[in-house]
Design an enzyme around this catalytic site. Structure first.
Site, PDB file in Angstrom:
ATOM      1  N   HIS A   1      -1.595  -3.743   1.237  1.00 18.57           N
ATOM      2  CA  HIS A   1      -1.572  -4.303   2.228  1.00 18.57           C
ATOM      3  C   HIS A   1      -2.344  -3.747   3.438  1.00 18.57           C
ATOM      4  O   HIS A   1      -1.788  -3.073   3.887  1.00 18.57           O
ATOM      5  CB  HIS A   1       0.107  -4.791   2.468  1.00 18.57           C
ATOM      6  CG  HIS A   1       0.649  -5.629   1.831  1.00 18.57           C
ATOM      7  ND1 HIS A   1       0.776  -6.975   1.887  1.00 18.57           N
ATOM      8  CD2 HIS A   1       0.947  -5.748   0.242  1.00 18.57           C
ATOM      9  CE1 HIS A   1       1.614  -7.549   0.996  1.00 18.57           C
ATOM     10  NE2 HIS A   1       1.425  -6.951   0.045  1.00 18.57           N
TER      11      HIS A   1
ATOM     12  N   GLU B   1      -2.880  -4.985   6.060  1.00 13.50           N
ATOM     13  CA  GLU B   1      -1.973  -5.187   7.667  1.00 13.50           C
ATOM     14  C   GLU B   1      -0.849  -4.546   7.799  1.00 13.50           C
ATOM     15  O   GLU B   1      -0.039  -4.641   8.700  1.00 13.50           O
ATOM     16  CB  GLU B   1      -1.743  -6.930   7.272  1.00 13.50           C
ATOM     17  CG  GLU B   1      -0.498  -7.171   6.648  1.00 13.50           C
ATOM     18  CD  GLU B   1      -0.714  -7.150   5.160  1.00 13.50           C
ATOM     19  OE1 GLU B   1      -1.773  -6.891   4.835  1.00 13.50           O
ATOM     20  OE2 GLU B   1       0.161  -7.584   4.340  1.00 13.50           O
TER      21      GLU B   1
ATOM     22  N   CYS C   1      -3.201  -9.220  -1.810  1.00 13.37           N
ATOM     23  CA  CYS C   1      -1.935  -9.178  -2.638  1.00 13.37           C
ATOM     24  C   CYS C   1      -2.011 -10.504  -3.536  1.00 13.37           C
ATOM     25  O   CYS C   1      -2.841 -10.660  -4.491  1.00 13.37           O
ATOM     26  CB  CYS C   1      -0.761  -9.294  -1.643  1.00 13.37           C
ATOM     27  SG  CYS C   1       0.817  -8.659  -2.947  1.00 13.37           S
TER      28      CYS C   1
END
Lengths: 200, 448
Positions: free
Chosen positions: A177, A179, A83
Site C-alpha cells: 500500500h 498510500e 492491492c
C-alpha cells in the site's frame, strides 16, 4: 498539459489516501473517484486508470473488467493497480489469486525491488505496508512464462510477489500500500509512474 | 434575534448537573476530571433537529435533509456566544443515510431518534474540576415553554439523598433479561468474521452484542455509580426522547478548531507496574507489541482516509507514531491524525464523509459494516454512534459512544464488543466482552 486520471474505487477505505498521494505529486492533474458500479466512466475521456484496493477477490470488482476490456486495452491506457488492483491484473492474465499463508494487515515488510519502472532509482530495498489476505498463487518463473507480466518486487523474507508490470503495455501494479503513512518513498514511486506513463 | 445573558454559579456538583439534565431534558457532556474540554450541559431544548423534523418552540416543520438543516442551523446561530453550542448525537444506525442507497441494511432500533441535535434555553459551563461555573440563558424570539432559572437553581442544589458510601448505593438491583448473542452465537460470529478476513473481505471488524436488563435503579443513581467507576474523557448524561443515556466513553472521534481537524485513535493497553522496574518493562512490552502497532497503524490509515475526504490534499499528517499515553493505572498507544479542512466545510459535510468512526466498524469500512449487519442480530442504536458538541465558530467535538448504558423506563441495554483480527480466538473474544462489561454490570448490580 492537464490530465484526468480515473481512480476506480472498489468500495475501499484507503482510496482517498491514494487520491491525496497522487494529488500531492501531480497537483495540476485531476483525479476523480468513481466507484466500480458507476457506468458514467464509459462516457468520459481518461488519461490513465488507478485501481484502488478493496475487499474480496479480483472477480468482485463491478464494471472494472468491462472497463478494462472496452477502454483500457484498446486505448493502451496507463494503469496503476494497488492491492486488489494488482490482483485484478494478475487474475485477468490468468494467474490464480488465493488466500495466503502469510496474511498481514497493518504490518510493514521489507521489499526487494528491481531498479525499474516505479522503483527506478529507489535502491534495492524498501519498507512497505501490507494489508492483504490474498496473494498471487504463482512463482516468479510461472508469471514470466505464462503471462505478459513481469515481477518487479518481492517481499524479502517470504518471496511473496509485491509488484508487477506489463512487459509491453503501460501497466504497473503493487500488492503493498503506497498510500499508507508507513510506506517509504511512495511519492517517488508515483513520480516514476507519472514520468514513465502519463506526463507529456 | 436570540438574546442571552450570563451568570456565575458556584461549584455545581456533578450529580446536580446530572439532576438538572434529567429534569430538564438536557444533555451533559462531561469528563471525570480529565481531558482538555470544558464541560457543556444544555437544559431545556428549544430548537430540536431530528431526522424527521425541525422543532422551534411550539412550531414544528417536517424536513427532508437533516444534514443540510444542521449546517443551516449552525449558520443561523453564528451570532451566539462561543459558550453555547448544539449538543446531540447521530446513532450508528444512521450510517446508511450517508452512503449509496442499498449498500447497508436499513436498521431501526426504534427507542430513540437516530439523529438529534438541540439548542437549549440554558447552558451550564464548568471546568473539569467544577470549582466554578457559568450559566448562559438564551431568550428566543418565538413562543416556547421556558424553564425558569429559579427551577434550575433548585436542581443545581440537588444531592442524592440515599447516598451510602459503605455499600454500593441503594439495595435495588437489576434483573438480567438476556443478550443478543450468547456465548455460542458470539463465538460463531467471531469465527465467521475470521473467515471473512482470511478470504480477503476485510482486515478487521468490530463485533458486538447487546445485554438487556430490567432495573429498579434511578438514572441518577446509575450515572453517579458509573461516574465513579471509570476514567471518562468524553462522558454523556442525556435525557432524550425515549429515555436516558449514560456514557463513560474514553474515546474521541474527532475535534475541529480553527480550520483543523484532529482524530486520536487509541489501540493497545497495558497495566502500569507496581514498582518502577515492572512499570518500565510493561511500557517496553506495549511499545514492542507488533499486534498493537498493526491495529493502530490500520486505524490510523483508515482515519487518514476519512479525514482526507474533507481536508486539503497533502495536509493530512501523522506527526508521531505510535505515541505512549501515560495514565494513572494504564499505558495506552495512540497517534494523532491531523488535517487542514477544505475551506468552507460545514459540520454536516464532515459528519457525512467520516461517520461512523472507523475504530468501531473495521476496515475496509463499508464491507465491515455489511458484515456487522449480517452477524449482529439487533441494531446497535446509539451505541458506537457519536455524541458531540457543535460550536458556532467552526469548533466541534464528537466522541465514540462505547462503554455506554441506555435506559427506557425500567429497561436497560448496554453493549460490549471488540475488534476481530485474523488471529482472534473466539473464546478469548467472548471473555473480553465479559471483561469490558464489568463496570456497567457492577453499577447495575446485575449478573449476566
Amino acid at each position: 498539459m492537464s490530465k484526468s486520471i480515473l481512480i476506480m474505487d472498489n468500495y475501499d477505505s484507503f482510496t482517498d489516501n491514494l487520491r491525496h498521494l497522487l494529488m500531492k505529486v501531480r497537483p495540476e492533474y485531476s483525479f476523480p473517484v468513481h466507484r466500480n458500479t458507476d457506468r458514467s466512466v464509459f462516457d468520459e475521456k481518461w488519461d490513465g486508470l488507478v485501481i484502488s484496493p478493496g475487499p474480496k477477490s479480483p472477480a468482485d470488482t463491478g464494471i472494472l473488467k468491462e472497463f478494462f476490456e472496452k477502454i483500457v486495452l484498446p486505448e493502451k491506457m496507463p494503469v496503476l493497480g494497488v492491492c486488489l488492483g494488482m490482483q485484478f491484473l494478475a487474475w485477468y492474465y490468468g494467474l490464480a489469486v488465493s488466500p495466503a499463508d502469510d496474511a498481514r494487515h497493518g504490518r510493514t515488510v521489507e521489499l526487494t525491488v528491481e531498479d525499474t519502472g516505479i522503483f527506478k532509482g529507489l535502491g534495492s530495498t524498501l519498507k512497505a505496508m501490507r494489508y492483504n489476505s490474498l496473494a498471487i498463487d504463482a512463482t516468479v518463473q510461472e508469471v514470466e512464462d505464462r503471462t505478459a507480466l513481469t515481477v518487479t518486487a518481492l517481499q524479502s523474507d517470504s518471496g511473496m510477489i509485491m509488484a508487477l508490470k506489463h512487459k509491453k503495455l503501460p501497466f504497473s501494479a503493487v500488492q503493498f500500500h503506497p498510500e499508507s503513512f508507513l510506506t517509504e518513498k511512495a511519492e517517488s514511486m508515483m513520480e516514476n509512474f507519472f514520468m514513465d506513463y502519463i506526463d507529456d | 434575534m436570540i438574546k442571552w445573558n450570563k451568570r456565575e454559579i458556584k461549584s455545581p456538583a456533578v450529580e446536580s448537573i446530572f439532576a438538572a439534565a434529567d429534569k430538564g431534558r438536557g444533555i451533559s457532556l462531561f469528563s471525570s476530571g480529565c481531558g482538555d474540554d470544558r464541560e457543556y450541559t444544555g437544559i431545556n431544548p428549544v430548537i430540536i433537529l431530528t431526522e424527521m423534523e425541525l422543532v422551534e418552540g411550539k412550531e414544528r416543520r417536517r424536513i427532508s435533509d437533516p444534514v443540510k438543516e444542521l449546517d443551516r442551523l449552525v449558520e443561523s446561530c453564528s451570532d451566539l456566544p462561543g459558550e453555547t453550542a448544539l449538543l446531540g448525537y447521530i446513532s450508528y444506525d444512521y450510517k446508511d443515510r450517508f452512503e449509496e442507497p442499498g449498500l447497508f441494511k436499513k436498521r431501526i432500533q426504534g427507542i430513540y431518534p437516530d439523529f438529534y441535535f438541540a439548542l437549549f434555553e440554558h447552558y451550564i459551563l464548568t471546568d473539569r474540576n467544577r470549582s466554578k461555573g457559568e450559566l448562559f440563558t438564551l431568550e428566543f424570539p418565538f413562543a416556547y415553554e421556558s424553564l425558569p432559572a429559579e427551577d434550575l437553581a433548585e436542581s443545581l442544589s440537588y444531592e442524592i439523598l440515599q447516598k451510602d458510601k459503605t455499600e454500593n448505593g441503594s439495595g435495588r438491583g437489576t434483573r438480567y433479561k438476556g443478550t443478543s448473542l450468547d456465548r455460542k452465537s458470539f463465538e460463531n460470529a467471531v469465527g465467521k468474521t475470521v473467515d471473512y478476513i482470511r478470504q480477503g473481505d476485510i482486515y478487521q471488524a468490530n463485533i458486538t452484542r447487546a445485554i438487556y436488563g430490567e432495573t429498579e435503579q434511578e438514572p441518577l443513581e446509575l450515572a453517579m455509580k458509573l461516574y465513579g467507576s471509570n476514567r471518562i474523557t468524553y462522558g454523556v448524561f442525556a435525557s432524550i426522547p425515549g429515555g436516558q443515556v449514560i456514557s463513560t466513553s474514553p474515546e474521541l472521534f474527532f475535534r475541529t478548531e480553527k480550520g483543523m481537524i484532529t482524530a486520536s485513535p487509541i489501540k493497545g493497553t497495558i497495566a502500569r507496574g507496581s514498582n518502577p522496574a515492572e512499570d518500565e518493562s510493561n511500557r517496553k512490552e506495549l511499545l514492542r507489541s507488533e499486534k498493537n502497532r498493526a491495529e493502530l497503524a490500520m486505524i490510523v490509515d483508515l482515519l487518514r482516509n476519512d479525514l482526507s475526504r474533507v481536508c486539503r490534499p497533502g495536509t493530512v499528517k501523522v506527526p508521531q507514531f505510535p505515541v505512549l499515553m501515560t495514565l494513572e493505572n494504564v499505558y495506552h498507544l495512540y497517534a494523532d491524525v491531523i488535517g487542514e479542512l477544505n475551506p468552507g466545510t460545514g459540520i454536516g459535510e464532515i459528519l457525512k464523509k467520516t461517520f461512523p468512526g472507523g475504530s468501531i466498524t473495521g476496515c475496509p469500512k463499508i464491507r465491515a459494516c455489511q458484515i456487522i449487519d449480517e452477524l449482529e442480530p439487533v441494531p446497535r442504536g446509539i451505541y458506537t454512534g457519536s455524541f458531540g458538541r457543535i460550536g458556532f465558530r467552526g469548533d466541534s467535538v464528537f466522541n465514540i459512544m462505547i462503554r455506554s448504558l441506555f435506559r427506557r423506563g425500567s429497561e436497560v441495554i448496554y453493549n460490549v464488543g471488540g475488534g476481530i483480527t485474523l488471529l482472534s480466538e473466539p473464546e478469548d473474544e467472548f471473555e473480553e466482552t465479559v471483561h469490558k462489561g464489568r463496570n456497567i454490570r457492577q453499577a447495575l448490580k446485575m449478573n449476566e
